[in-house]
Scaffold this motif. Structure first.
Motif, PDB file in Angstrom:
ATOM      1  N   UNK A 219      27.668  91.545   9.711  1.00  0.00           N
ATOM      2  CA  UNK A 219      27.287  90.383   8.903  1.00  0.00           C
ATOM      3  C   UNK A 219      26.350  89.469   9.695  1.00  0.00           C
ATOM      4  N   UNK A 220      26.693  89.216  10.964  1.00  0.00           N
ATOM      5  CA  UNK A 220      25.868  88.342  11.811  1.00  0.00           C
ATOM      6  C   UNK A 220      24.467  88.939  11.988  1.00  0.00           C
ATOM      7  N   UNK A 221      24.409  90.239  12.252  1.00  0.00           N
ATOM      8  CA  UNK A 221      23.104  90.887  12.440  1.00  0.00           C
ATOM      9  C   UNK A 221      22.308  90.907  11.141  1.00  0.00           C
ATOM     10  N   UNK A 222      23.005  91.043  10.026  1.00  0.00           N
ATOM     11  CA  UNK A 222      22.331  91.018   8.735  1.00  0.00           C
ATOM     12  C   UNK A 222      21.680  89.675   8.474  1.00  0.00           C
ATOM     13  N   UNK A 223      22.407  88.602   8.751  1.00  0.00           N
ATOM     14  CA  UNK A 223      21.858  87.257   8.579  1.00  0.00           C
ATOM     15  C   UNK A 223      20.686  87.027   9.536  1.00  0.00           C
ATOM     16  N   UNK A 224      20.838  87.468  10.789  1.00  0.00           N
ATOM     17  CA  UNK A 224      19.769  87.291  11.778  1.00  0.00           C
ATOM     18  C   UNK A 224      18.503  88.035  11.357  1.00  0.00           C
ATOM     19  N   UNK A 225      18.681  89.214  10.799  1.00  0.00           N
ATOM     20  CA  UNK A 225      17.516  89.990  10.336  1.00  0.00           C
ATOM     21  C   UNK A 225      16.801  89.274   9.200  1.00  0.00           C
ATOM     22  N   UNK A 226      17.594  88.687   8.287  1.00  0.00           N
ATOM     23  CA  UNK A 226      17.020  87.949   7.145  1.00  0.00           C
ATOM     24  C   UNK A 226      16.098  86.835   7.610  1.00  0.00           C
ATOM     25  N   UNK A 227      16.510  86.111   8.646  1.00  0.00           N
ATOM     26  CA  UNK A 227      15.751  84.936   9.083  1.00  0.00           C
ATOM     27  C   UNK A 227      14.955  85.217  10.367  1.00  0.00           C
ATOM     28  N   UNK A 228      14.849  86.494  10.706  1.00  0.00           N
ATOM     29  CA  UNK A 228      14.035  86.935  11.859  1.00  0.00           C
ATOM     30  C   UNK A 228      14.453  86.258  13.160  1.00  0.00           C
ATOM     31  N   UNK A 229      15.740  86.306  13.413  1.00  0.00           N
ATOM     32  CA  UNK A 229      16.286  85.722  14.635  1.00  0.00           C
ATOM     33  C   UNK A 229      16.760  86.825  15.579  1.00  0.00           C
ATOM     34  N   UNK A 230      16.343  86.795  16.837  1.00  0.00           N
ATOM     35  CA  UNK A 230      16.840  87.774  17.811  1.00  0.00           C
ATOM     36  C   UNK A 230      18.343  87.589  18.032  1.00  0.00           C
ATOM     37  N   UNK A 231      19.041  88.688  18.317  1.00  0.00           N
ATOM     38  CA  UNK A 231      20.483  88.648  18.576  1.00  0.00           C
ATOM     39  C   UNK A 231      20.751  89.080  20.010  1.00  0.00           C
ATOM     40  N   UNK A 232      21.508  88.265  20.730  1.00  0.00           N
ATOM     41  CA  UNK A 232      21.980  88.614  22.078  1.00  0.00           C
ATOM     42  C   UNK A 232      23.494  88.757  21.992  1.00  0.00           C
ATOM     43  N   UNK A 233      23.952  89.997  22.115  1.00  0.00           N
ATOM     44  CA  UNK A 233      25.349  90.339  21.838  1.00  0.00           C
ATOM     45  C   UNK A 233      26.106  90.713  23.105  1.00  0.00           C
ATOM     46  N   UNK A 234      27.288  90.113  23.278  1.00  0.00           N
ATOM     47  CA  UNK A 234      28.157  90.465  24.397  1.00  0.00           C
ATOM     48  C   UNK A 234      28.502  91.948  24.319  1.00  0.00           C
ATOM     49  N   UNK A 235      28.299  92.642  25.429  1.00  0.00           N
ATOM     50  CA  UNK A 235      28.529  94.084  25.456  1.00  0.00           C
ATOM     51  C   UNK A 235      27.264  94.888  25.272  1.00  0.00           C
ATOM     52  N   UNK A 236      26.180  94.220  24.844  1.00  0.00           N
ATOM     53  CA  UNK A 236      24.889  94.896  24.664  1.00  0.00           C
ATOM     54  C   UNK A 236      23.833  94.271  25.577  1.00  0.00           C
ATOM     55  N   UNK A 237      23.259  93.144  25.161  1.00  0.00           N
ATOM     56  CA  UNK A 237      22.213  92.489  25.960  1.00  0.00           C
ATOM     57  C   UNK A 237      22.782  91.738  27.164  1.00  0.00           C
TER      58      UNK A 237
END
Length: 429
Positions: free
Chosen positions: A208-226
């Protein structure tokens, strides 16, 4: 409006209006107040648990780097003024009076419109925005979400960065009864182009968070990934961990806050600071990160208020918080005799919280305190066949202080409002 007592009485009088989700009243107030929200450099911090701890660590790091940092947090533990602070110092009583005198006529005018009068939280939020924009401008403001995010009154700001710490099952009557529903409300703070740093781990919520970020073109920095946090050990005061990210790798960082979960909160705080350093030229060095993390304090979170005997306070007010507390107690006190004094709100999942506490505590003592939503004896009745009820929690704490030996630990937990009462009692005693 001439005295602090009058101001506080008027503000708290707004509580009778209850919780009023939506931004229309805040937008009306912002227009009347010459849009203070547009004058701020801000970071917006939401999530189910960990918001306050993350704010405290970010503030401490930025303060070490020489910045003036405003914070807006809730609830307060010792004094109402804590909610609006600069570098950890609550604003003055005089400032509260001045801000209340400014907002009261506007609230009364708004009350006459079809929107209705502003809630207590909307009033306090508007006061904080005005204070940091016009009365006492600062270098950066860290705004903690009150409830949810999408319809929270703090969501009028346009932040440099949004932070979502965790997602858990809490406030379902307002936010929905699935992780996806709750994540949707929390993700509402993600704004156009402004990145989001998150410590959320559940795949459903992350989607859900990534979906919203994609809608508004916001980069995501996720614990466990970036970025990653690798816990090493618990110290008498704090946790040690290694931090890895796309911006920097730092070994043997130490938090000033106790609890295994604080490692994740610290990693979210450090990643957020590194983003501000990289893209907004905040001059923060490694030494500021190290010393800021270690000196960060946040009341009521695995907070030691007595060492002989050991008494600590932890506002584990929902199942997610209780799960984190249980894990930390098991790690820190594997061979101690742990007594838990627990008081929560009747609209929380008392059954799940009790079951989580049972995994670590040797004895559980339920109690209540003066608060409209506080659970009473009848709410704890299903658990009293195996656990104890104590009406006089003050007397119980005093008796523990007088009789406990070095192998015993008392953890006072549950509602943060209860923690506030207990801390005041211990401090005065």
């Amino acid at each position: 409006m001439t005295t602090y007592e009058e101001a506080l009485s008027w503000i708290h009088g707004r509580l009778q209006l209850g919780i009023k989700p939506g931004l229309k009243r805040m937008e009306w107030l912002m227009e009347k107040m010459k849009h203070p929200e547009r004058r701020l450099r801000a970071v917006h911090i939401g999530g189910t648990n960990g918001k306050g701890s993350t704010v405290a660590m970010m503030r401490s790091i930025l303060e070490k780097a020489g910045y003036e940092v405003g914070t807006f947090t809730s609830p307060y533990i010792e004094q109402f003024n804590e909610r609006i602070s600069i570098n950890g110092q609550p604003i003055s009583d005089e400032a509260i009076v001045e801000l209340t005198a400014m907002i009261k006529p506007l609230a009364e005018e708004l009350e006459k419109t079809e929107l209705g009068g502003p809630s207590e939280f909307e009033v306090i939020t508007a006061m904080a925005l005005y204070y940091f924009a016009y009365t006492r401008p600062v270098d950066i403001v860290l705004f903690e979400v009150g409830l949810g995010g999408r319809l929270d009154s703090t969501n009028v700001i346009q932040p440099l960065l949004s932070v979502i710490t965790t997602i858990g099952m809490d406030h379902m009557q307002f936010l929905g009864d699935t992780l996806e529903d709750i994540a949707f409300e929390k993700a509402g703070i993600i704004k156009n182009g402004a990145p989001v740093v998150t410590g959320v781990k559940q795949e459903a919520a992350l989607g859900v968070i990534k979906g919203r970020a994609k809608e508004v073109r916001s980069p995501v920095y996720q614990l466990g990934e970036q970025f990653k946090a690798d816990w090493q050990t618990s110290m008498p005061q704090g946790e040690v961990f290694h931090f890895q990210s796309v911006f920097a790798n730092l070994k043997d960082l130490m938090t000033g806050l106790n609890g295994l979960h604080q490692t994740d909160n610290a990693a979210v705080a450090v990643m957020s600071i590194l983003y501000l350093r990289t893209f907004y030229a905040f001059l923060v060095e490694e030494e500021h990160i190290r010393s800021g993390l270690q000196s960060a304090k946040w009341p009521g979170r695995m907070e030691y208020v007595s060492e002989q005997p050991t008494i600590l306070l932890d506002g584990a007010h929902n199942p997610e918080g209780m799960r984190a507390l249980a894990a930390s107690l098991a790690e820190r006190f594997p061979s101690k005799n742990i007594t838990a004094l627990f008081s929560g709100m009747k609209d929380k999942d008392l059954k799940e919280m009790t079951e989580l506490l049972e995994k670590t505590a040797n004895h559980i003592v339920f109690t209540t305190f003066e608060f409209p939503r506080a659970a009473k004896k009848k709410d704890f009745a299903p658990f009293l066949t195996t656990h104890q009820w104590e009406e006089d929690w003050q007397g119980f704490i005093q008796k523990f202080q007088q009789t406990a030996d070095e192998n015993e630990v008392l953890v006072v937990t549950g509602s943060l409002y209860f923690i506030s009462e207990v801390k005041r009692f211990i401090k005065e005693a």
